[in-house]
Design a protein around this motif. Structure first.
Motif, PDB file in Angstrom:
ATOM      1  N   PRO A   1       0.828  -1.218   0.000  1.00 27.84           N
ATOM      2  CA  PRO A   1       0.000   0.000   0.000  1.00 27.84           C
ATOM      3  C   PRO A   1       0.856   1.259   0.000  1.00 27.84           C
ATOM      4  CG  PRO A   1      -0.732  -1.566   1.685  1.00 27.84           C
ATOM      5  CD  PRO A   1       0.594  -2.046   1.204  1.00 27.84           C
ATOM      6  N   GLN A   2       0.385   2.268  -0.750  1.00 29.79           N
ATOM      7  CA  GLN A   2       1.097   3.538  -0.856  1.00 29.79           C
ATOM      8  C   GLN A   2       0.120   4.694  -0.634  1.00 29.79           C
ATOM      9  OE1 GLN A   2       4.573   3.695  -1.720  1.00 29.79           O
ATOM     10  NE2 GLN A   2       4.421   1.470  -1.406  1.00 29.79           N
ATOM     11  N   ILE A   3       0.619   5.768  -0.047  1.00 33.09           N
ATOM     12  CA  ILE A   3      -0.128   7.014   0.066  1.00 33.09           C
ATOM     13  C   ILE A   3       0.217   7.874  -1.150  1.00 33.09           C
ATOM     14  CG2 ILE A   3      -0.573   9.085   1.432  1.00 33.09           C
ATOM     15  CD1 ILE A   3      -1.479   6.485   2.745  1.00 33.09           C
ATOM     16  N   ALA A   4      -0.788   8.346  -1.869  1.00 36.08           N
ATOM     17  CA  ALA A   4      -0.548   9.141  -3.074  1.00 36.08           C
ATOM     18  C   ALA A   4       0.073  10.490  -2.712  1.00 36.08           C
ATOM     19  CB  ALA A   4      -1.851   9.342  -3.837  1.00 36.08           C
ATOM     20  N   ARG A   5       1.202  10.808  -3.344  1.00 33.75           N
ATOM     21  CA  ARG A   5       1.927  12.048  -3.084  1.00 33.75           C
ATOM     22  C   ARG A   5       2.237  12.748  -4.399  1.00 33.75           C
ATOM     23  NH1 ARG A   5       5.151  13.016   1.126  1.00 33.75           N
ATOM     24  NH2 ARG A   5       5.311  15.024   0.051  1.00 33.75           N
ATOM     25  N   ALA A   6       1.204  13.157  -5.103  1.00 39.92           N
ATOM     26  CA  ALA A   6       1.406  13.849  -6.370  1.00 39.92           C
ATOM     27  C   ALA A   6       2.172  15.152  -6.185  1.00 39.92           C
ATOM     28  CB  ALA A   6       0.061  14.126  -7.030  1.00 39.92           C
ATOM     29  N   ASP A   7       2.155  15.719  -4.977  1.00 37.32           N
ATOM     30  CA  ASP A   7       2.850  16.974  -4.723  1.00 37.32           C
ATOM     31  C   ASP A   7       4.365  16.847  -4.880  1.00 37.32           C
ATOM     32  OD1 ASP A   7       2.269  15.322  -2.328  1.00 37.32           O
ATOM     33  OD2 ASP A   7       3.569  16.760  -1.306  1.00 37.32           O
TER      34      ASP A   7
ATOM     35  N   VAL B   1       0.838  10.599  -9.358  1.00 40.98           N
ATOM     36  CA  VAL B   1       0.091  11.536 -10.202  1.00 40.98           C
ATOM     37  C   VAL B   1      -1.104  10.829 -10.846  1.00 40.98           C
ATOM     38  CG1 VAL B   1       0.196  13.038 -12.227  1.00 40.98           C
ATOM     39  CG2 VAL B   1       2.136  12.929 -10.652  1.00 40.98           C
ATOM     40  N   HIS B   2      -0.885   9.623 -11.319  1.00 40.03           N
ATOM     41  CA  HIS B   2      -1.948   8.897 -12.016  1.00 40.03           C
ATOM     42  C   HIS B   2      -3.106   8.572 -11.074  1.00 40.03           C
ATOM     43  CE1 HIS B   2       1.492   7.478 -14.868  1.00 40.03           C
ATOM     44  NE2 HIS B   2       1.314   8.782 -14.852  1.00 40.03           N
ATOM     45  N   ARG B   3      -2.773   8.275  -9.836  1.00 39.24           N
ATOM     46  CA  ARG B   3      -3.847   7.998  -8.859  1.00 39.24           C
ATOM     47  C   ARG B   3      -4.687   9.251  -8.608  1.00 39.24           C
ATOM     48  NH1 ARG B   3      -7.713   7.182  -7.061  1.00 39.24           N
ATOM     49  NH2 ARG B   3      -8.373   6.145  -5.136  1.00 39.24           N
TER      50      ARG B   3
ATOM     51  N   SER C   1      18.251  -4.599 -11.983  1.00 39.93           N
ATOM     52  CA  SER C   1      18.263  -3.683 -10.852  1.00 39.93           C
ATOM     53  C   SER C   1      17.146  -4.035  -9.892  1.00 39.93           C
ATOM     54  CB  SER C   1      18.082  -2.240 -11.322  1.00 39.93           C
ATOM     55  OG  SER C   1      17.857  -1.386 -10.223  1.00 39.93           O
ATOM     56  N   GLN C   2      17.437  -4.055  -8.614  1.00 39.42           N
ATOM     57  CA  GLN C   2      16.410  -4.351  -7.610  1.00 39.42           C
ATOM     58  C   GLN C   2      15.863  -3.077  -6.986  1.00 39.42           C
ATOM     59  OE1 GLN C   2      15.141  -7.341  -7.111  1.00 39.42           O
ATOM     60  NE2 GLN C   2      16.553  -8.139  -8.653  1.00 39.42           N
ATOM     61  N   ARG C   3      16.305  -1.939  -7.476  1.00 45.03           N
ATOM     62  CA  ARG C   3      15.877  -0.665  -6.890  1.00 45.03           C
ATOM     63  C   ARG C   3      14.437  -0.360  -7.226  1.00 45.03           C
ATOM     64  NH1 ARG C   3      16.488   4.901  -8.673  1.00 45.03           N
ATOM     65  NH2 ARG C   3      16.498   6.301  -6.898  1.00 45.03           N
ATOM     66  N   LEU C   4      13.657  -0.053  -6.228  1.00 50.75           N
ATOM     67  CA  LEU C   4      12.260   0.347  -6.423  1.00 50.75           C
ATOM     68  C   LEU C   4      12.067   1.686  -5.729  1.00 50.75           C
ATOM     69  CD1 LEU C   4       9.779  -0.897  -7.790  1.00 50.75           C
ATOM     70  CD2 LEU C   4       9.044  -1.723  -5.565  1.00 50.75           C
ATOM     71  N   ASP C   5      11.678   2.696  -6.505  1.00 48.28           N
ATOM     72  CA  ASP C   5      11.580   4.054  -5.968  1.00 48.28           C
ATOM     73  C   ASP C   5      10.269   4.236  -5.211  1.00 48.28           C
ATOM     74  OD1 ASP C   5      14.042   4.909  -6.991  1.00 48.28           O
ATOM     75  OD2 ASP C   5      13.147   5.118  -8.966  1.00 48.28           O
ATOM     76  N   CYS C   6      10.244   3.770  -3.978  1.00 53.05           N
ATOM     77  CA  CYS C   6       9.038   3.877  -3.159  1.00 53.05           C
ATOM     78  C   CYS C   6       9.042   5.219  -2.439  1.00 53.05           C
ATOM     79  CB  CYS C   6       8.980   2.745  -2.133  1.00 53.05           C
ATOM     80  SG  CYS C   6       9.095   1.099  -2.855  1.00 53.05           S
ATOM     81  N   ALA C   7       8.493   6.222  -3.068  1.00 50.56           N
ATOM     82  CA  ALA C   7       8.440   7.545  -2.456  1.00 50.56           C
ATOM     83  C   ALA C   7       7.509   7.514  -1.255  1.00 50.56           C
ATOM     84  CB  ALA C   7       7.969   8.580  -3.464  1.00 50.56           C
ATOM     85  N   PRO C   8       7.814   8.259  -0.197  1.00 52.76           N
ATOM     86  CA  PRO C   8       6.965   8.237   0.999  1.00 52.76           C
ATOM     87  C   PRO C   8       5.606   8.841   0.740  1.00 52.76           C
ATOM     88  CG  PRO C   8       8.605   9.994   1.147  1.00 52.76           C
ATOM     89  CD  PRO C   8       8.949   9.196  -0.069  1.00 52.76           C
TER      90      PRO C   8
END
Length: 281
Positions: free
Chosen positions: A157-163, A207-209, A274-281
């Protein structure tokens, strides 16, 4: 029923990174008795060339991948993209912007997932809309929707942070829809339930969310997969001359064997995952 898609742009040949992305989408659909769609994102002006579209079909068939239904042309939806832009304008959420990239880079006060964050220079300023791009007032949009969530099959689960992106461009000067707007509308139109794409686009989902909430669109689940990268850790790219699938195909390489090697993570020399996943807070 699960629906996935592979959506390349015909502005250059496919390479191993594209093959891996297509295989992920294809195999997830087949493993869950779903549908795998092929959408050609061909609205990038003169850079979109029909000969690449024909090449894509041959490349995917060579890899042993079969899509459901006829390939979908994004260019058939330009009117729908423009209509969505008009709707957002009527909601008071878009404003015209005449700033250049150089001006934005010089005045930005923060850096986001796409680089310098637009500082809102044209927000509230009188700008001639003729020839201008149209930006989303993200703060106003987020206030309208309230808190939003989305889910990735790997990251959870992620919190949408379009900002994080600032006021993104939704209507380009030369097109009635930017990537953010067009891909969101097209995935809804195609009834995609599982959006598969590379981890480099993870942050774009914020942004898409937001756009889905504003336009009343269904919310899929996302699956952001790792990227194929070169020895410097850079994702494979057309502009860096990554070997194309067409070159391999015409040289007589077996496409199904290559596809299985990609599934098994047996990459050619100098390429890794690459195993990097950009999970922005």
């Amino acid at each position: 029923m699960i629906v996935t898609r592979f959506a390349p742009s015909p502005n250059g040949p496919l390479h191993l990174g594209h093959a891996y992305a297509a295989i992920v989408a294809h195999d997830l659909a087949r493993a869950r008795d779903g549908r795998f769609l092929l959408r050609i994102e061909d609205i990038d002006g003169e850079r979109s060339r029909p000969e690449f579209t024909a090449q894509f079909l041959e490349d995917l068939t060579w890899l042993g991948l079969a899509w459901d239904g006829a390939p979908i042309a994004q260019s058939d939806r330009i009117v729908a993209h423009a209509a969505a832009g008009d709707r957002l304008k009527a909601m008071g959420l878009l404003y015209p912007c005449c700033c250049t990239r150089a001006e934005i880079a010089a005045t930005a006060r923060a850096t986001g997932p796409d680089g310098p964050v637009y500082p809102g220079t044209c927000r509230g300023r009188a700008v001639d809309p003729e020839g201008a791009a149209w930006r989303l007032d993200v703060a106003a949009a987020m206030a309208m929707t309230g808190p939003l969530e989305w889910s990735d099959e790997t990251a959870g689960p992620q919190i949408a942070r379009a900002d994080l992106f600032g006021d993104v461009v939704l209507l380009r000067k030369d097109l009635p829809g930017s990537y953010h707007l067009a891909v969101t509308l097209d995935d809804a139109a195609d009834a995609v339930t599982l959006v598969t794409r590379g981890a480099d686009l993870f942050a774009s989902t914020h942004v898409h969310r937001l756009l889905q909430a504003l336009l009343g669109l269904p919310v899929p689940v996302w699956h952001h997969h790792p990227l194929l990268v070169d020895p410097e850790g850079r994702k494979l790219a057309k502009r860096r001359g990554s070997p194309s699938l067409a070159e391999r195909r015409l040289a007589g390489e077996d496409g199904r064997t290559l596809a299985q090697a990609l599934r098994d993570h047996c990459f050619p020399a100098g390429i890794s995952l690459s195993q990097r996943l950009d999970c922005a807070p």
